[in-house]
Motif scaffolding. Structure first.
Motif, PDB file in Angstrom:
ATOM      1  N   LYS A  26     -56.681  34.183  36.242  1.00  9.36           N
ATOM      2  CA  LYS A  26     -57.657  35.242  35.950  1.00  9.36           C
ATOM      3  C   LYS A  26     -58.747  35.332  37.013  1.00  9.36           C
ATOM      4  O   LYS A  26     -59.387  36.374  37.156  1.00  9.36           O
ATOM      5  CB  LYS A  26     -58.281  35.011  34.572  1.00  9.36           C
ATOM      6  N   GLN A  27     -58.960  34.232  37.729  1.00 10.95           N
ATOM      7  CA  GLN A  27     -59.985  34.238  38.775  1.00 10.95           C
ATOM      8  C   GLN A  27     -59.346  34.633  40.108  1.00 10.95           C
ATOM      9  O   GLN A  27     -59.279  33.846  41.049  1.00 10.95           O
ATOM     10  CB  GLN A  27     -60.658  32.867  38.860  1.00 10.95           C
ATOM     11  N   ASN A  28     -58.871  35.894  40.149  1.00 14.88           N
ATOM     12  CA  ASN A  28     -58.113  36.359  41.321  1.00 14.88           C
ATOM     13  C   ASN A  28     -58.876  37.357  42.182  1.00 14.88           C
ATOM     14  O   ASN A  28     -58.319  37.890  43.140  1.00 14.88           O
ATOM     15  CB  ASN A  28     -56.785  36.973  40.858  1.00 14.88           C
ATOM     16  N   LYS A  29     -60.139  37.632  41.856  1.00 16.28           N
ATOM     17  CA  LYS A  29     -60.947  38.568  42.651  1.00 16.28           C
ATOM     18  C   LYS A  29     -62.424  38.299  42.395  1.00 16.28           C
ATOM     19  O   LYS A  29     -62.799  37.637  41.434  1.00 16.28           O
ATOM     20  CB  LYS A  29     -60.622  40.012  42.288  1.00 16.28           C
ATOM     21  N   LYS A  30     -63.253  38.848  43.296  1.00 12.33           N
ATOM     22  CA  LYS A  30     -64.700  38.707  43.134  1.00 12.33           C
ATOM     23  C   LYS A  30     -65.238  39.887  42.343  1.00 12.33           C
ATOM     24  O   LYS A  30     -65.052  41.027  42.723  1.00 12.33           O
ATOM     25  CB  LYS A  30     -65.388  38.658  44.502  1.00 12.33           C
ATOM     26  N   GLU A  31     -65.875  39.589  41.227  1.00 15.00           N
ATOM     27  CA  GLU A  31     -66.507  40.631  40.432  1.00 15.00           C
ATOM     28  C   GLU A  31     -68.020  40.548  40.502  1.00 15.00           C
ATOM     29  O   GLU A  31     -68.717  41.482  40.116  1.00 15.00           O
ATOM     30  CB  GLU A  31     -66.039  40.543  38.973  1.00 15.00           C
ATOM     31  N   LYS A  32     -68.546  39.420  40.978  1.00 15.61           N
ATOM     32  CA  LYS A  32     -69.983  39.229  41.128  1.00 15.61           C
ATOM     33  C   LYS A  32     -70.266  38.606  42.486  1.00 15.61           C
ATOM     34  O   LYS A  32     -69.380  38.022  43.113  1.00 15.61           O
ATOM     35  CB  LYS A  32     -70.524  38.305  40.016  1.00 15.61           C
ATOM     36  N   SER A  33     -71.504  38.721  42.923  1.00 18.41           N
ATOM     37  CA  SER A  33     -71.899  38.079  44.173  1.00 18.41           C
ATOM     38  C   SER A  33     -71.804  36.560  44.034  1.00 18.41           C
ATOM     39  O   SER A  33     -72.035  36.002  42.963  1.00 18.41           O
ATOM     40  CB  SER A  33     -73.334  38.460  44.529  1.00 18.41           C
TER      41      SER A  33
END
Length: 316
Positions: A97-104
């Motif tokens: 699930k941690q496959n992209k940056k959604e926050k800085s």
């Protein structure tokens, strides 16, 4: 098959046994444990020199980090034992699930795990229903991403009769759900949270009145979203609600949530060990995907195409 060896970590030895039995290959001897200080200990109990080695190890809960580390140590042990090639068979890819940056200042952990697996010496990866397609691109080695969707469709056709509507429990799962609805030749509906702040309601796009709603998802973790989805669908007129997902982590209070939900059934695969959870919750049904992995391994060994290989299996 004499040049092939199948090894298993401690994450899901039953699944490894099923695969080896389907391929008529004896499961290799390994001892995986921990030293008194908590460090991972691995010993290969037989010669694997010049063998094509397949290591079966889902990186799943409840010991995700331990399972990942054990996989890496197994790979290193196999590589130093002069194996010909190493394939990591990871039915469930942890941190997917941690496959992209959604926050800085947020990490992309899937990429980190891919780098670790590749650098450890793995030549190929076999997984199933990765959380996002870009995870394949995180590797610079071949990645075979198998799909449970053909088996899910067969289960629905055999066990869920009537006027059906296929439902995606989130907007980002529409593509997966659309594939199922097309094969079943039925309508598609979409559920999504109203706002990030409001977690107790969902917006329904589509008509489910007087129909059997079939939710299609990737992972059942706490099952809170599935329970809420079932509640909204029943409130909108669905006669029954079923859920079929590829992976059943079932963490936290998932069992209680399922037992108290309006779901008729939750259908998962055995990519993650289930243990006693089917006894604790009679709503849980399990699809065996070990034959699909066995067939994938056989095709790789013989250099055959992987296309549509899962369509040959039947549902009991």
């Amino acid at each position: 098959m004499e040049s092939v060896k199948i090894l298993s970590g401690t994450a899901h030895p039953e699944f490894a046994e099923l695969i080896s039995r389907n391929l008529n290959i004896e499961l290799g001897k390994t001892h995986c444990g921990k030293f008194s200080n908590g460090e991972t200990s691995v010993v290969i109990g037989e010669s694997i020199r010049s063998k094509e080695v397949y290591i079966i190890q889902p990186t799943c809960s409840p010991n995700v980090n331990d399972n990942i580390m054990e996989l890496l140590v197994l790979v290193d042990a196999v590589k130093r034992a002069s194996s010909k090639s190493i394939t990591a068979v990871i039915p469930f890819f942890g941190y997917g699930k941690q496959n992209k940056k959604e926050k800085s200042r947020e990490p992309i952990v899937s990429k980190l795990i891919a780098n670790m697996i590749e650098k450890s010496g793995v030549n190929r990866v076999i997984s199933m229903d990765l959380e996002a397609s870009q995870i394949q691109g995180f590797f610079n080695i071949p990645v075979d991403n198998l799909y449970a969707e053909p088996l899910i469709v067969k289960y629905i056709e055999k066990h869920i009769k009537g006027d059906r509507v296929v439902v995606s429990p989130a907007v980002d799962g529409v593509k997966r759900t659309k594939l199922v609805s097309d094969k079943l030749n039925c309508d598609l509906a979409i559920l999504d949270r109203t706002t990030k702040e409001e977690k107790n309601d969902m917006i329904l796009v589509g008509d489910v009145k007087d129909k059997i709603a079939v939710i299609i998802g990737s992972t059942a973790d706490t099952c809170e979203t599935l329970a809420l989805s079932a509640k909204v669908l029943k409130r909108s007129g669905a006669t029954k609600v079923y859920a079929l997902v590829s992976h059943g982590e079932l963490s936290g209070n998932a069992i209680d949530t399922l037992n108290n939900s309006e779901l008729e059934e939750l259908v998962i695969t055995n990519s993650i060990p289930i243990g006693e959870k089917t006894k604790q919750c009679p709503k849980i049904k399990v699809i065996n995907v070990a034959p699909m992995f066995s067939e994938a391994i056989r095709r790789i060994i013989h250099g055959e195409s992987m296309t549509a290989q899962s369509s040959k299996f039947t549902i009991l």
